[in-house]
Design an enzyme around this catalytic site. Structure first.
Site, PDB file in Angstrom:
ATOM      1  CB  ALA A  11      -0.920  -0.009   1.217  1.00 52.91           C
ATOM      2  N   GLY A  15       2.001   2.823  -2.849  1.00 52.69           N
ATOM      3  CA  GLY A  15       1.875   3.607  -4.096  1.00 52.69           C
ATOM      4  C   GLY A  15       1.186   4.941  -3.864  1.00 52.69           C
ATOM      5  CE  LYS A  19      -4.209   2.674  -7.406  1.00 52.20           C
ATOM      6  NZ  LYS A  19      -3.290   2.417  -8.512  1.00 52.20           N
ATOM      7  CG  ASN A  77       0.585 -11.357 -10.889  1.00 56.72           C
ATOM      8  OD1 ASN A  77      -0.055 -11.891  -9.978  1.00 56.72           O
ATOM      9  ND2 ASN A  77       1.644 -10.596 -10.679  1.00 56.72           N
ATOM     10  CG  HIS A 125     -48.718  18.036  10.098  1.00 53.91           C
ATOM     11  ND1 HIS A 125     -49.419  17.392   9.120  1.00 53.91           N
ATOM     12  CD2 HIS A 125     -49.507  18.007  11.200  1.00 53.91           C
ATOM     13  CE1 HIS A 125     -50.590  16.999   9.587  1.00 53.91           C
ATOM     14  NE2 HIS A 125     -50.671  17.353  10.838  1.00 53.91           N
ATOM     15  CG  ASN A 182     -33.079  20.943  22.211  1.00 53.34           C
ATOM     16  OD1 ASN A 182     -33.338  21.920  21.514  1.00 53.34           O
ATOM     17  ND2 ASN A 182     -32.257  19.997  21.822  1.00 53.34           N
TER      18      ASN A 182
END
Ligand code: UD1
Ligand code: CA
Length: 465
Positions: free
Chosen positions: A10, A12, A23, A176, A365, A388
Site C-alpha cells: 500500500a 503507491g 490511492k 497476475n 407535521h 432544548n
C-alpha cells in the site's frame, strides 16, 4: 500460533487520482479500498496481528486509518522501488516464523475476496508449492503481468510485466492478480536475489516465480473481477458502479427487491427478505433492515437498526433505531440517538434528535423534537417545538403517555407534560404540566373595539382602486 500471515502492499501514490489522499484510501462505496482488502483478509481467518501493511505515500494517513481498524503492523517503504522491494520491508515479520505461509495482496484491489484467498491457500497446501499465484482471465490483458507457462508441461514458468512483453507474450490473457501465497522461508530466500534490470528499473516481486522454479502453481479465480483496481477517478467510478451491482445482486439473492435506479448499499448493510428499495436511496454503515419494509424513494440511512414493515419515504436517518411498523416521511430527519418505537407515525418536515418516542405516537407535521422522552400514543399538533437549548446547555423534555400537544406549542426544557395531559394550541410551556391537566400558557386576548387604524386602512384602500 497462527500459521498464516499477510502482507498488503500500500505504498503507491496514485498520482492520477489527483487527491490529497493516497490511492489505497480512495473509497469504493464509502469505504477505502484498503478497508475492503482488510475485511477480506479478516474474513479469510487471518487476524490483525498477523497482517503487515507496506506504507509509503502519505504513510501517516494510512497508519492513522489502520490504527482505527485494528492492531495492524506497518512497514515504511521510504522509496518506491517496486513490489519486490516493498515486500522486503516486512522482512522482520517473515523471519519471526519462517514456517508460515504468507499471503501477499495489493491494497488497491478491493474485489479480492475471502473465498478466493482460501481456495488458493487450499491448493497451495495440497500442492506443497513455494508460491501459488492467483491469476485471472482478462482479455485484452491490458497492463497486467502475463502468466507464462512451460510449452511442454504447461506449468507456470514466469510472470512477464506488460512493459517487458514480446508481441507474442502480449497476447496472453491469463494475468497476475498481484495476489500470492508464499512459503515464508522460500520468499525470504528469493527476495535478496531480485534485480532491477527491467524496463521499469524496479525490483519486481513477480521475478520470484522464475527464481523458485518448478515448485510453483497458479490458482485461477472464478471471476476476473478480483484483479480490478483504479488508477484515476473515472476508473474509481467504474469500480463503484461494479461494486454496487455486485452488492445489489447479493441482496436480490437474499429476497430483496430494488426498483429503478440509484440504489446504493454499503458493504456491511444487512436487509431481510421482502423489503423493497426505491430509487435514489443510499443505505450505509452498519445498518440492518427487517423484512417487509419499503425504503425510499430519496432516502439516506446511515448506521440504523430498522425493524419490520417500516416505511421510510424521503427520510434521512442517522445512528437511530426504528422499530416495527413505523411510517415516516416525506421530508423527515431522524438524528443520532433516536429510538422510534413501534407504530410511530411521522409526517412531513419533522426532525427528531436524541429522543425516545413511545409506541403509537404521532408527529404529523412541522415539528422539532430534541432531547426528549416521549410516551406512548402522544399526539403532536402541527408546529410543535422543544426548546432544548438555552445557548449554553441542553435540557430534556418529558411527555407522558396519551398526552395531547396542541398546535404550535413550544416546550421550554427542562419541562414535563404528565400522562393524559394537554397543552393548548400556541402555548409556550415553561412549567411542568400535571397529569390529566390542560395547560394554557399564552397571552390573553385584548380587544380594542372599532380600532381607528382599521378605518384609515380601509379608506386608503378604496382611494387607490
Ligand atoms: C503488479 C504486478 C503485475 C500484476 C498487477 C496486478 C509486479 C511487478 N507486477 O503490477 O504483474 O498484474 O500488479 O494489479 O508486481 N507498491 C508498493 N511499493 C512499490 C510499488 C508498488 O507498495 O514500490 C504497491 C502499490 O501501492 C500497489 C501494488 O504494490 O498496491 C501494486 O503495484 P503497482 O505499481 O500497481 O503494480 P503494477 O504495475 O500494477
Ligand atoms: Ca496496479
Amino acid at each position: 500460533m497462527e500459521d498464516r500471515c499477510c502482507i498488503i502492499l500500500a505504498a503507491g501514490d496514485g498520482k492520477r487520482m489527483n487527491s490529497a489522499n493516497p490511492k489505497v484510501l480512495m473509497p469504493v462505496l464509502f469505504e477505502p479500498m484498503l478497508g475492503w482488502v482488510l475485511d477480506s483478509v479478516k474474513e479469510a481467518g487471518i487476524s490483525d496481528e498477523n497482517v503487515g501493511v507496506i506504507t509509503g505515500s502519505s504513510a501517516d494517513k494510512v497508519a492513522e486509518y489502520l490504527k482505527k481498524r485494528g492492531k495492524y503492523h506497518t512497514f515504511l517503504q521510504a522509496e518506491r522501488k517496486g513490489t519486490g522491494h516493498a515486500v522486503m520491508q516486512a522482512e522482520s515479520m517473515l523471519v519471526e516464523d519462517i514456517s508460515k505461509d504468507v499471503l501477499i495482496l495489493c491494497g488497491d484491489a478491493p474485489f479480492m475476496d475471502a473465498a478466493t484467498i482460501n481456495a488458493a491457500y487450499k491448493l497451495h497446501k495440497e500442492q506443497n508449492s513455494d508460491v501459488t499465484v492467483i491469476t485471472a482471465n482478462v482479455a485484452p490483458a491490458g497492463n497486467y503481468g502475463r502468466i507464462k507457462r512451460d510449452r511442454n508441461t504447461n506449468l507456470l514458468s514466469s510472470i512477464v510485466e506488460m512493459k517487458d512483453c514480446s508481441p507474442d507474450e502480449l497476447k496472453i490473457t491469463e494475468v497476475n492478480s498481484g495476489a500470492y501465497w508464499f512459503k515464508a522461508e522460500r520468499l525470504l530466500w528469493a527476495l535478496p536475489q531480485l534485480r532491477d534490470n527491467n524496463k521499469s528499473g524496479e525490483f519486481y516481486l513477480t521475478d520470484t516465480v522464475k527464481l523458485l522454479g518448478k515448485n510453483t502453481s497458479t490458482y485461477m479465480a472464478d471471476d476476473s473481477i478480483i484483479v480490478l483496481g483504479a488508477n484515476d477517478r473515472k476508473q474509481l467510478r467504474e469500480l463503484n458502479d461494479m461494486m454496487t451491482e455486485l452488492i445489489n445482486s447479493r441482496h436480490y439473492a437474499a429476497g430483496v427487491d430494488i426498483i429503478g435506479h440509484n440504489v446504493i448499499i454499503g458493504k456491511d448493510v444487512k436487509i431481510a427478505r421482502d423489503t423493497l428499495l426505491m430509487p435514489n436511496t443510499i443505505i450505509r454503515g452498519k445498518t440492518e433492515i427487517g423484512s417487509g419494509c419499503v425504503i425510499g424513494p430519496n432516502t439516506q440511512i446511515d448506521n440504523c437498526e430498522i425493524g419490520e414493515n417500516v416505511t421510510l419515504n424521503c427520510v434521512q436517518a442517522f445512528d437511530a433505531k426504528i422499530c416495527d411498523n413505523v411510517k415516516a416521511g416525506p421530508f423527515v430527519h431522524i438524528r443520532a440517538g433516536t429510538t422510534l418505537n413501534k407504530n410511530v407515525k411521522i409526517g412531513d418536515f419533522v426532525e427528531v434528535k436524541n429522543s425516545e418516542i413511545g409506541e403509537g405516537t404521532a408527529l404529523a407535521h412541522l415539528t422539532y423534537i430534541g432531547d426528549s422522552d416521549v410516551g406512548k400514543n402522544v399526539n403532536f399538533g402541527c408546529g410543535t417545538v422543544t426548546a432544548n437549548y438555552d445557548g449554553i446547555e441542553k435540557y430534556r423534555t418529558k411527555i407522558g403517555d396519551n398526552a395531547f400537544i396542541g398546535c404550535n406549542t413550544n416546550l421550554i426544557a427542562p419541562v414535563e407534560v404528565g400522562e393524559n395531559a394537554a397543552t393548548a394550541a400556541g402555548s409556550t410551556i415553561t412549567n411542568n404540566v400535571p397529569p390529566a391537566a390542560l395547560a394554557i400558557e399564552r397571552g390573553q386576548v385584548n380587544i380594542k373595539e372599532n380600532w381607528y387604524k382599521n378605518e384609515l386602512r380601509i379608506k386608503k384602500d378604496k382611494k387607490s382602486k
